[in-house]
Structure formats: C-alpha cells, structure tokens
Design an enzyme around this catalytic site. Structure first.
Site, PDB file in Angstrom:
ATOM      1  N   ASP A   1      -5.550  -6.312   7.395  1.00 58.58           N
ATOM      2  CA  ASP A   1      -6.885  -6.129   7.969  1.00 58.58           C
ATOM      3  C   ASP A   1      -7.913  -6.189   6.843  1.00 58.58           C
ATOM      4  O   ASP A   1      -7.575  -6.430   5.677  1.00 58.58           O
ATOM      5  CB  ASP A   1      -6.984  -4.815   8.747  1.00 58.58           C
ATOM      6  CG  ASP A   1      -6.559  -3.604   7.922  1.00 58.58           C
ATOM      7  OD1 ASP A   1      -6.423  -3.727   6.679  1.00 58.58           O
ATOM      8  OD2 ASP A   1      -6.365  -2.519   8.499  1.00 58.58           O
TER       9      ASP A   1
ATOM     10  N   ASP B   1      -2.100  -4.340   3.614  1.00 60.83           N
ATOM     11  CA  ASP B   1      -2.186  -4.474   5.073  1.00 60.83           C
ATOM     12  C   ASP B   1      -3.034  -5.668   5.504  1.00 60.83           C
ATOM     13  O   ASP B   1      -3.971  -6.068   4.800  1.00 60.83           O
ATOM     14  CB  ASP B   1      -2.760  -3.191   5.680  1.00 60.83           C
ATOM     15  CG  ASP B   1      -1.745  -2.053   5.671  1.00 60.83           C
ATOM     16  OD1 ASP B   1      -0.562  -2.321   5.412  1.00 60.83           O
ATOM     17  OD2 ASP B   1      -2.137  -0.900   5.922  1.00 60.83           O
TER      18      ASP B   1
ATOM     19  N   TYR C   1       1.900  -4.290  13.512  1.00 63.08           N
ATOM     20  CA  TYR C   1       0.780  -3.595  12.874  1.00 63.08           C
ATOM     21  C   TYR C   1      -0.099  -2.919  13.923  1.00 63.08           C
ATOM     22  O   TYR C   1      -0.435  -3.519  14.950  1.00 63.08           O
ATOM     23  CB  TYR C   1      -0.045  -4.578  12.043  1.00 63.08           C
ATOM     24  CG  TYR C   1      -1.018  -3.898  11.111  1.00 63.08           C
ATOM     25  CD1 TYR C   1      -0.583  -2.945  10.212  1.00 63.08           C
ATOM     26  CD2 TYR C   1      -2.373  -4.219  11.130  1.00 63.08           C
ATOM     27  CE1 TYR C   1      -1.472  -2.323   9.348  1.00 63.08           C
ATOM     28  CE2 TYR C   1      -3.264  -3.607  10.269  1.00 63.08           C
ATOM     29  CZ  TYR C   1      -2.809  -2.650   9.387  1.00 63.08           C
ATOM     30  OH  TYR C   1      -3.684  -2.024   8.535  1.00 63.08           O
TER      31      TYR C   1
ATOM     32  N   GLU D   1      -9.638  -3.840   5.458  1.00 67.32           N
ATOM     33  CA  GLU D   1      -9.427  -2.791   4.461  1.00 67.32           C
ATOM     34  C   GLU D   1      -8.329  -3.206   3.498  1.00 67.32           C
ATOM     35  O   GLU D   1      -8.435  -3.022   2.279  1.00 67.32           O
ATOM     36  CB  GLU D   1      -9.068  -1.479   5.161  1.00 67.32           C
ATOM     37  CG  GLU D   1      -9.339  -0.231   4.340  1.00 67.32           C
ATOM     38  CD  GLU D   1     -10.806   0.090   4.208  1.00 67.32           C
ATOM     39  OE1 GLU D   1     -11.163   0.791   3.243  1.00 67.32           O
ATOM     40  OE2 GLU D   1     -11.603  -0.373   5.033  1.00 67.32           O
TER      41      GLU D   1
ATOM     42  N   ARG E   1      -3.213  -1.555  13.759  1.00 72.30           N
ATOM     43  CA  ARG E   1      -4.685  -1.625  13.732  1.00 72.30           C
ATOM     44  C   ARG E   1      -5.090  -3.004  14.244  1.00 72.30           C
ATOM     45  O   ARG E   1      -5.080  -3.985  13.496  1.00 72.30           O
ATOM     46  CB  ARG E   1      -5.225  -1.372  12.321  1.00 72.30           C
ATOM     47  CG  ARG E   1      -4.987   0.054  11.840  1.00 72.30           C
ATOM     48  CD  ARG E   1      -5.642   0.303  10.478  1.00 72.30           C
ATOM     49  NE  ARG E   1      -5.489   1.684  10.061  1.00 72.30           N
ATOM     50  CZ  ARG E   1      -4.475   2.154   9.343  1.00 72.30           C
ATOM     51  NH1 ARG E   1      -3.521   1.309   8.957  1.00 72.30           N
ATOM     52  NH2 ARG E   1      -4.407   3.421   9.008  1.00 72.30           N
TER      53      ARG E   1
ATOM     54  N   HIS F   1      -4.618 -10.347  14.502  1.00 76.94           N
ATOM     55  CA  HIS F   1      -3.190 -10.217  14.697  1.00 76.94           C
ATOM     56  C   HIS F   1      -2.923  -9.635  16.075  1.00 76.94           C
ATOM     57  O   HIS F   1      -3.830  -9.195  16.763  1.00 76.94           O
ATOM     58  CB  HIS F   1      -2.536  -9.378  13.605  1.00 76.94           C
ATOM     59  CG  HIS F   1      -3.397  -8.260  13.105  1.00 76.94           C
ATOM     60  ND1 HIS F   1      -3.470  -7.038  13.729  1.00 76.94           N
ATOM     61  CD2 HIS F   1      -4.253  -8.194  12.057  1.00 76.94           C
ATOM     62  CE1 HIS F   1      -4.307  -6.252  13.070  1.00 76.94           C
ATOM     63  NE2 HIS F   1      -4.800  -6.928  12.071  1.00 76.94           N
TER      64      HIS F   1
ATOM     65  N   GLU G   1       0.811  -1.225   0.000  1.00 79.55           N
ATOM     66  CA  GLU G   1       0.000   0.000   0.000  1.00 79.55           C
ATOM     67  C   GLU G   1       0.838   1.265   0.000  1.00 79.55           C
ATOM     68  O   GLU G   1       0.515   2.239  -0.672  1.00 79.55           O
ATOM     69  CB  GLU G   1      -0.925   0.017   1.224  1.00 79.55           C
ATOM     70  CG  GLU G   1      -2.072  -0.962   1.133  1.00 79.55           C
ATOM     71  CD  GLU G   1      -2.996  -0.842   2.337  1.00 79.55           C
ATOM     72  OE1 GLU G   1      -3.262   0.293   2.757  1.00 79.55           O
ATOM     73  OE2 GLU G   1      -3.435  -1.880   2.846  1.00 79.55           O
TER      74      GLU G   1
END
Length: 673
Positions: free
Chosen positions: A82, A80, A286, A84, A288, A330, A8
């Site tokens: 997640d 990423d 990470y 999203e 989030r 995670h 990303e």
C-alpha cells in the site's frame, strides 16, 4: 551471490525466509525507520519539503540493515503493498543510500505469490510515495497550526485532526439531532388468524390509503380501533412466488472492521492487529484494501473448495461495484486457501479468520431461495373499506447461507418477521374469520447513537479518511475522550468534543464533509500522477491562513473562564507543579490547581505599611507551608517578605522582631520548596 530482502514485520522474516531459500537474507524494518521530528512541524512553509529524522528504534534497525546491505550483492524492498508500505521502502532506500532499488509486492504470503513477485521486481512508485507524504503533511499542518489556536481560544488543550475532527463532528451532530427529536404517536392494527395445526399468522392494517396528503403516519386512533375490531375478511389478492437473496461482497478493510465489531465485539484496532497476524501467517490476503472483488486465483480456489464440499456455486463468478473513490490496488480480503477451515494461533485469530472465510466463500455461492406467500385481505370497518397485508417467507434452498450454519450472517439487518408468519394456502375470494385483533400504538423513535462499527460505516459512506486509518481514528478520539462509549457500546460526545466541533465548523474547510472527501480524491490524484504534492499541500496551507484569523475573533465557549477577562484559563505544569494561567498573554491572572480544575485565589496578604527599598512598592508578609515538590517529601514552612509589584522580584528574610531584614548583610529570602 546473496540478496538482502527487507520486509516490515519480524514475523514475515520467519515466513518468507524459507520460501526464498539460502541465497536470500530476510530482515525486518519493524515499520517506519524515519519520521517527522516529534517536537516541531518539520515542514518548510515555502517549499513544503518534509524534514525527516530516524526514529529512536529506527536508528538501531538502520545500523543493522546498513551492515547487511554492505555484505549483500543486491537489496530488494518488500514492504507492504500500500502507500504506507511504498513510503517505508522509499525511506529505507534513502537511509541506506540505495541506487535504483528494486521493489516487490505481494498480496498474500504464499509460495506462489512470493515467487511470482520476485520474478517481476519494479522501481519505487514515487507517485504513491508523494501521496503518502501529502497525507502526512496535511495531517501535520492541521495538527500544528490549528490545535494551538483552538486550545488558546477555548482555554483547554484540544487537538484538531484532518480526519479525526470530522469523525467527532458526526457524533456531536447526531447527538444534537437526538436531543432535538420530538416523538410522534401514531396508530395501526393487526388481525390474528389461527391455522388448523394451532399455529398463528398475522396481517397488518394498510394505513396508506387513509392518510391525508403530506402525512406519513395515521395519527387518529379512531379508525385504527375500528380496523382492529374487524373479524370477517375476504382474500382480495394472493400469490406464491420465489425470492432469491444474494450474498454480500468479500470483506474490504472497512466491512471487516464493521462485521468484526458487530459479530465478535472487537474494537477496530484489535481487528486490524488480528488481521495483521493472520496475513503474516499466510492465512489471508492483505487486509488493507478498498476492493470488493477477489482475483481470478481466489475465485478459482473457492470454486474448487465449494465443489469438493458439495456447495452450490453461483451460475457465474460474482463481481461487485467498488464504492466511489475506492483504491483497488489489490484484491478483497479472503483466505489464501479456502480448504483451510481453521487458521490462527489463538481463539481471537481463529474467530476472525472464520468470519473472513465465511464471507469470502459465501460470496461465490448460489443465492438463498425463499418461497414467498403474499396476501391482501379486504374488510369493512363500520362502513369504511379497509385492507390488511401479510407476507410469509420460508427458506427452501440455503445457497450461500449454508457456510454460516448456526451463525447469524445478517446480524446488522432488521429482524424479518415474515420468516415466522405461516400463511396457509388460500385463494382469491376465500372468506376468513380472524381469531383476534389488536390496536397498535406506536411512537417514532430518534436516530440511534453510533457504535464504533456504525460510525466506521458512516465515515466510509461519506468519504472521511481511508479504511486503513479507521482503527487509528477510533483509538484517537476515544483515548482523548472527545467521544465516550457507554457499557452497551454507544458513542456520545464529551463537552470537549462539542467544543472541538463548534470551534471548527463554519471556520475551517477540513471539518466540512464534502471537503474531506474531495481531499481524499486529491490524494488519489497524486498517486495517479494527476496532481502534484506541492499544489495540494500549498493550497491547504494558504486556506488555513484566512481560517485561523477567523478563529481569533470567535467567541467560543470556554471550560474555565478567567475571572479577570473571561478568556480561557489553561492548565500549565510549572517548576512547583500545575497551575492555571490566562490564555491571553496580556492578562497576568494565575490560579492554583485543585485536582485538575482551577482553584480559588489565595486571599491577598494583609497590608504591612513597609515599602520595598528596591522599587518603593509595599511589601507583603508571606507565611505558610509549601507543598511538597516530590512524593515522600515533607511540607516545609516559609516566612519572608516580598515585593507586591509584578515587576520586582525583591525578597527579604523575616527578622526576630517579625519585620523584614534589610541591608547588605541580609541575604535574599528563598521560599521553602
């Protein structure tokens, strides 16, 4: 053989590229490359399929990625880890027309994590993609269907949001609780004792035995005054013990935002930006995440550091129970290497890294141990038996607190006065004489207004939104000024925020906190394959049909009522600047704009007694000076006649005699602009 890897962030390209080596070409999508159309809902009301189009930035990014994909032997999507990120990978696969694309995820940008991820690629997780699409669809449906209806009903531009509006409601409801609060005056007493070394300690009057059934506070000051006058007391109970205090769990996204707000005074949006940079630098895992626990590798890394630094570990690795509804895909946020005490490229990044490092390392250390001394004193207040309680704590083993040094790890906790109460060694039946005593006059206080960190804490507790969205929610409701922040950071609602809340409560399910939490559970069920995208989204659409009908009959307060029909006026940008018009299409009332508010109507022109040749209605003589349309333009005078009928657009120039010029050779008048 070359492999194209798509991440990303451009920053990750520089970090990941050297780890993978020359056989890999790493490029960045720079976030989403496709989105719903900006000027329409983009959702089919029957199938609820979403219509995507490339974003302006996405078009140029996709052109470069398509060229690189044609030259590559394989493409790996490494966005990423997640929902999203999963959705971004799916959009890339669709746009680049990839067949059976490979997907890898890693929770830290370290050599070990990345190489391990690339050894175990997987297929796209479409259940997680559908969960992200459902969230996007629900947000879009509420925004596009409810916002215009609410704006029409209130006469001002108001945007309803699936999670933003419940957040505004929390602030409004608390403000009204504060406004309705009535303070209660109550009383207490304390005795003060002097030690041989000139230090003093205090004991508090125990009012509970003297309260009537149902009472919480001592309301009569008579007994409190008598208790404050007591000087001779006897030790009725005495104990020395030890008390352990455990550390808190490593940071989740929410607790990181809360702590960074309290200790570093950072806005949630800034905290997330700094954490993103630290993650991309490979400094932290990470950022989030809802998970409060670290993986085994992280626990082992911290244990190794603690042993080398002489820090005492807990007897066994600590684990915490996740909150209900947490997505534990995670681990918690932690430093990728605990031995790195200082990471970040500027002071703000370094400060946040230090906060993350302290919380993670402390989580695996031994309890802080306090020596606790407690005493109960018995006395007589002119015939009434009274007792006083005192507790003193002394830190004897810092345990996990050692990593905080001079920092305050518990700034959010109430001040513990027992830590500065040096009670001497005593024995039961010892007789003591107080050196002083005083009456305590107290008042109950209203609830404290939210600050951004405490509002985030309340939202997490109530299940409103997801921690990864909190920064965007805060930014949205403050930028739109539904809530305002004072100089000390306290939040209060604006009049628009109150109108938003009142327009939605008791009419729309999504403003109810239980519903909001339940909807988040449904999104989790989609991700887990236990519910379908269509069922969740279609149910939300159907419920809005009935709810919107109830809004039409609502009598909501309007900021600027129409002088003709009392419905809301709306500010509209027209060809010649802003003006105000009634939100009721049947009402034709308009008013000029006066610095963002409705101005006064111009006085009607004087009667001319001249009828319009086109329709027979009386003409009006228009004389004045026009407002400049653009900056730098000079006002221009105008002088013409026009028909007063709203259905007739006839206009005529003014002749030398001051009367309208009729006839085929008389051109239609134009208002100067």
């Amino acid at each position: 053989m070359t492999t194209l890897v798509i991440v990303e962030s451009p920053k990750k390209v520089k970090t990941i590229g050297p780890i993978l080596g020359d056989r890999y070409t790493v490029m960045a999508s720079v976030g989403h490359v496709r989105d719903l159309p900006p000027k329409e809902m983009g959702i089919d009301p029957v199938s609820f399929a979403l219509s995507y189009e490339a974003t302006e930035r996405g078009r140029s990014v996709l052109a470069k990625l398509k060229a690189a994909a044609r030259d590559a032997d394989a493409v790996i999507l490494a966005t990423d880890p997640d929902r999203e990120g999963e959705a971004i990978s799916w959009h890339l696969a669709e746009s680049l027309k990839l067949n059976n694309p490979q997907r890898v995820t890693f929770t830290a940008i370290t050599k070990d994590k990345i190489l391990a991820a690339f050894k175990a690629p997987r297929a796209l997780d479409m259940q997680r993609v559908h969960a992200q699409e459902a969230r996007r669809a629900l947000d879009r449906i509420i925004g596009y269907r409810v916002s215009p209806a609410l704006s029409n009903a209130t006469g001002q531009r108001i945007g309803a949001g699936r999670v933003q509006s419940p957040a505004v409601r929390l602030v409004v409801d608390l403000e009204r609780t504060i406004a309705a609060f009535k303070s209660t005056q109550h009383y207490g007493a304390e005795l003060i004792f002097s030690n041989d070394d000139a230090t003093k300690w205090k004991a508090q009057f125990d009012t509970k035995p003297h309260l009537a059934p149902g009472e919480t506070y001592l309301l009569d000051d008579t007994l409190a005054k008598l208790a404050a006058a007591v000087r001779n007391v006897t030790v009725a109970e005495y104990s020395d013990s030890e008390e352990g205090k455990a550390p808190k769990a490593p940071f989740t996204t929410s607790t990181m935002q809360q702590d960074a707000g309290k200790r570093l005074k950072l806005k949630p949006k800034v905290t997330m930006q700094l954490a993103q940079k630290l993650y991309e630098q490979g400094a932290i895992t990470y950022h989030r995440t809802d998970a409060p626990n670290m993986d085994e590798e992280g626990i082992a890394d911290i244990a190794a550091y603690a042993q080398s630094a002489g820090l005492k570990l807990a007897d066994k690795p600590r684990k915490w129970k996740a909150k209900d509804g947490a997505q534990e895909g995670h681990e918690a946020i932690r430093p990728t290497q605990a031995a790195n005490l200082d990471c970040g490229e500027d002071e703000a990044e370094k400060a946040l890294y230090r906060l993350i490092w302290q919380r993670a390392v402390a989580s695996q250390l031994a309890d802080a141990i306090y020596a606790v001394r407690a005493v109960r004193l018995a006395g007589d207040a002119e015939g009434t038996p009274v007792s006083f309680k005192a507790t003193g704590k002394t830190l004897v083993s810092p345990g996990w607190q050692a990593v905080y040094a001079e920092d305050a790890p518990d700034e959010d906790d109430e001040k513990d006065e027992t830590s500065s109460n040096p009670i001497p060694a005593l024995a039961v039946d010892d007789a003591l004489v107080a050196s002083d005593g005083r009456l305590l006059t107290k008042k109950t206080k209203p609830p404290v207004r939210y600050k951004e960190p405490t509002l985030i804490g309340a939202m997490e507790k109530l299940g409103i939104g997801r921690p990864s969205t909190y920064a965007a929610i805060m930014d949205n409701i403050t930028t739109r000024e539904y809530i305002v922040e004072d100089k000390k950071g306290y939040l209060s609602p604006s009049s628009t925020g109150e109108i938003l809340r009142d327009g939605l409560v008791d009419r729309f399910a999504f403003i109810d906190l239980d519903y909001t939490r339940g909807l988040e559970d449904q999104l989790d069920q989609i991700a887990e394959g236990q519910a379908s995208y269509h069922d969740v989204v279609s149910a939300a659409w159907a419920s809005l049909d009935d709810e919107l009908a109830s809004l039409e009959s609502a009598n909501l307060p309007v900021a600027h009522p129409c002088p003709t029909c009392a419905k809301g006026l709306r500010r509209i940008k027209g060809e010649h600047g802003f003006f105000w018009a009634c939100s009721d299409r049947e009402c034709k009332t308009t008013l000029p704009d006066a610095k963002g508010k409705p101005g006064e109507r111009k006085a009607p022109p004087a009667p001319t007694g001249i009828n319009c040749p086109k329709c027979g209605t009386e003409l009006a003589h228009r004389v004045g000076t026009s407002k400049p349309v653009k900056r730098g333009m000079k006002p221009r005078p105008y002088d013409f006649y026009s028909c007063t009928s709203p259905k007739c657009d006839a206009k005529y120039n003014t002749g030398a005699d001051g009367k309208p010029v009729f006839g085929d050779d008389a051109p239609a008048a134009k208002e100067a602009s």
